[in-house]
Design an enzyme around this catalytic site. Structure first.
Site, short mmCIF file in Angstrom:
data_model
loop_
_atom_site.label_atom_id
_atom_site.label_comp_id
_atom_site.label_asym_id
_atom_site.label_seq_id
_atom_site.Cartn_x
_atom_site.Cartn_y
_atom_site.Cartn_z
N LYS A 94 4.64 -1.21 1.71
CA LYS A 94 4.01 -1.36 3.01
C LYS A 94 2.51 -1.52 2.82
O LYS A 94 2.02 -1.06 1.79
CB LYS A 94 4.39 -0.21 3.90
CG LYS A 94 3.42 0.96 3.96
CD LYS A 94 3.83 1.96 4.98
CE LYS A 94 2.80 2.20 6.03
NZ LYS A 94 1.62 2.95 5.60
N GLU B 193 -1.19 15.28 9.75
CA GLU B 193 -1.86 15.33 8.45
C GLU B 193 -3.16 16.08 8.60
O GLU B 193 -3.83 15.99 9.64
CB GLU B 193 -2.15 13.92 7.96
CG GLU B 193 -0.90 13.10 7.71
CD GLU B 193 -1.24 11.77 7.07
OE1 GLU B 193 -1.29 11.72 5.84
OE2 GLU B 193 -1.48 10.81 7.81
N LYS C 84 12.31 10.74 1.29
CA LYS C 84 12.07 12.18 1.38
C LYS C 84 13.39 12.91 1.52
O LYS C 84 14.28 12.49 2.28
CB LYS C 84 11.15 12.50 2.57
CG LYS C 84 9.70 12.06 2.33
CD LYS C 84 8.80 12.53 3.46
CE LYS C 84 7.41 11.92 3.34
NZ LYS C 84 6.51 12.64 2.46
N HIS D 136 8.41 4.95 2.18
CA HIS D 136 8.66 6.12 1.33
C HIS D 136 9.20 7.32 2.11
O HIS D 136 9.78 8.22 1.52
CB HIS D 136 7.41 6.49 0.51
CG HIS D 136 6.35 7.23 1.24
ND1 HIS D 136 5.43 6.62 2.05
CD2 HIS D 136 6.06 8.56 1.31
CE1 HIS D 136 4.62 7.53 2.56
NE2 HIS D 136 4.97 8.71 2.14
N HIS E 232 7.00 4.74 9.47
CA HIS E 232 7.55 6.06 9.13
C HIS E 232 8.18 6.76 10.35
O HIS E 232 9.31 7.23 10.28
CB HIS E 232 6.46 6.97 8.56
CG HIS E 232 5.77 6.41 7.35
ND1 HIS E 232 6.40 5.62 6.43
CD2 HIS E 232 4.48 6.53 6.90
CE1 HIS E 232 5.54 5.28 5.47
NE2 HIS E 232 4.37 5.81 5.74
#
Ligand code: BG6
Length: 483
Positions: A148, A216, A182, A178, A240
């Site tokens: 990405k 985050e 996970k 990604h 995501h």
């Protein structure tokens, strides 16, 4: 129970962009961990490729340093590093000219899996894909992996898909998100489809709403130039958070196979209602004492890019009509905490008169940190003094419940090995990416059309006030970040 390691077939993996940040931080350390755990042996090779003129020894040295910095310290012993760098080769190559391509062909072997990992700017995808094919380096069985951002809108994603599919079949193309690698994201599918307990309740008659949070604590720091053109919407939501939404909302696939799973995810994206600007809150972090603001990080004093976004999303189908999904993500928030929280409806009738009414249950699927699953339940407050109610957690933190499983693997470890195995289940299909952009584009266009700048928010908090109001308006509230 020791986690099982199933060896993969021998492979030649060519890593374009091998000296770049992602390669050093994630891709090479992930390969290293899979190597030392015994998932592949020294009959497999990793060939670094980039524009820099460099010898094999210099490349091995660069990788050793990266492993000392980014691999797990207990694994990064001199012996382990020496064994791993022994499988590395290096070729200086120019994506835009003939230079280096003949050198790349030389170390590649027949009869092993061939994978080409394009950890480069998307503007180089077409050149590299074209040359891989025209030089005969890529065969009909080869795999190509792309990172990405896969485009910045529908038109650019379509152009990238067209450029790749001019040279590769869809079953050869691995588009990485990604988040799909996970552990807890995969566990969401296990939870939903390997247990009979949840699925009968997994619909709008039992679920009041769902909150998906990816918070985050870090800011955009050195990535300001890229990020300012993306914002949270392109950087996180279109990919995501969209994947988390799809896995939460999708119908049970008939099988756990790439196309069964991806067909169901696509149906969720196609069922999303257009989101109006009234259902969105955008924010931008301001300076804190001794720290920089978003605008300073972005290098643009008048930037109107959002570093935080929250929104109400509706999946317009039989299962979910009437159950909103609230998404939120942002930088510089209180802590790094990502979760999917499923709020069940309140009990239909309260028999405990005089006491606070029982609250609905909440199932929290924690992605990071402390991966695990918690079910909030209402119980009797222990002790004498009548029937008082309180909430208690049924908690399964994976590190505590499954200590033998060891350290969770990084998402990239899983995903790269899936490329070698030829399993596309955890990769995005071309139509899926395009559908996600088709949904996101009008929202992003609306940001500039409505002329409303993102609302400033304090670093270390939970985002702008508008995000709280978005919930308040619906008589709901966000779970505390990291609660
Ligand atoms: C990346 C985004 O895709 O994901 C980053 O570009 C973000 O901005 C990162 O920080 C978050 O990933 P993780 O695995 O740390 O949650």
């Amino acid at each position: 129970m020791v986690s099982r390691v199933i060896p993969v077939d021998h492979f030649d993996l060519v890593l374009f962009g091998a000296t770049g940040d992602l390669a050093r931080r994630k891709i090479l350390p992930s390969l290293f961990h899979r190597f030392i755990i015994g998932q592949f042996d020294d009959n497999s090779r990793v060939i670094g490729a980039s524009r820099s003129a460099m010898t094999q020894a210099e490349f091995r040295d660069l990788v050793s340093k990266a492993l000392k910095e980014f691999a797990h310290p207990e694994d990064a012993t001199p012996d382990n590093i020496a064994a791993f760098v022994d499988i590395l080769d290096y070729v200086a190559i120019d994506a835009k000219s003939e230079q280096g391509w003949a050198d790349l062909a030389k170390p590649l072997r027949d009869n092993v899996v061939r994978a080409f990992y394009l950890s480069v700017a998307p503007s180089l995808f077409a050149d590299i894909a074209g040359r891989l094919k025209s030089t005969g380096i890529a065969t009909n069985d080869s795999r190509v992996v792309v990172e990405k951002p896969f485009g910045h809108n529908l038109a650019s994603a379509q152009a990238l898909n067209a450029a790749l599919s001019a040279h590769f079949e869809e079953h050869q193309i691995y588009r990485i998100d990604h988040y799909l690698g996970k552990e807890t994201v995969q566990n969401l599918m296990a939870l939903r489809f390997a247990n009979s307990l949840f699925e009968p309740l997994w619909n709008s008659s039992q679920i009041d709403h769902v909150q998906i949070t990816v918070a985050e604590s870090i800011g955009v720091e050195g990535r300001g130039e890229y990020y300012d053109k993306s914002g949270a919407m392109r950087d996180m939501v279109q990919n995501h958070l969209m994947q988390l939404l799809c896995l939460t909302a999708m119908e049970p696939p008939a099988r756990f196979t790439p196309n069964s799973v991806r067909n169901e995810k696509l149906k969720v994206i196609e069922a999303l209602k257009p989101v109006t600007q009234d259902d969105i809150a955008r924010g931008q972090y301001r300076a804190r004492q001794g720290g920089d603001s978003y605008r300073e990080h972005a290098g643009d004093p008048s930037s109107t890019t959002e570093s935080f976004v929250a929104m109400k999303v509706e999946v317009a189908n039989w299962r979910w009509a009437g159950t909103p999904f609230y998404l939120r993500t942002g930088k510089c928030l209180r802590q790094r905490a990502s979760e999917i929280a499923v709020f069940f409806r309140n009990p239909p009738h309260n028999i405990f008169e005089g006491d606070a009414p029982a609250e609905g249950n909440c199932l929290v699927i924690r992605l990071q940190p402390d991966e695990g699953i918690t079910l909030h339940t209402t119980i009797k407050d222990p002790g004498p003094g009548g029937m008082r109610l309180t909430t208690a957690k049924l908690d399964m933190t994976f590190a505590d419940s499954l200590p033998e499983a060891g350290r969770p693997q990084d998402a990239y470890e899983r995903l790269i090995m899936d490329v070698i195995r030829g399993n596309q289940t955890l990769f995005m299909r071309g139509d899926e990416v395009e559908a996600a952009w088709a949904w996101a584009d009008p929202i992003i266009e609306g940001f500039s059309d409505n002329g409303k700048a993102p609302q400033p928010y304090d670093q270390g908090g939970s985002g702008p006030d508008d995000s709280l109001l978005l919930m308040h308006r619906d008589e709901r509230r966000w779970r505390d970040i990291g609660a």
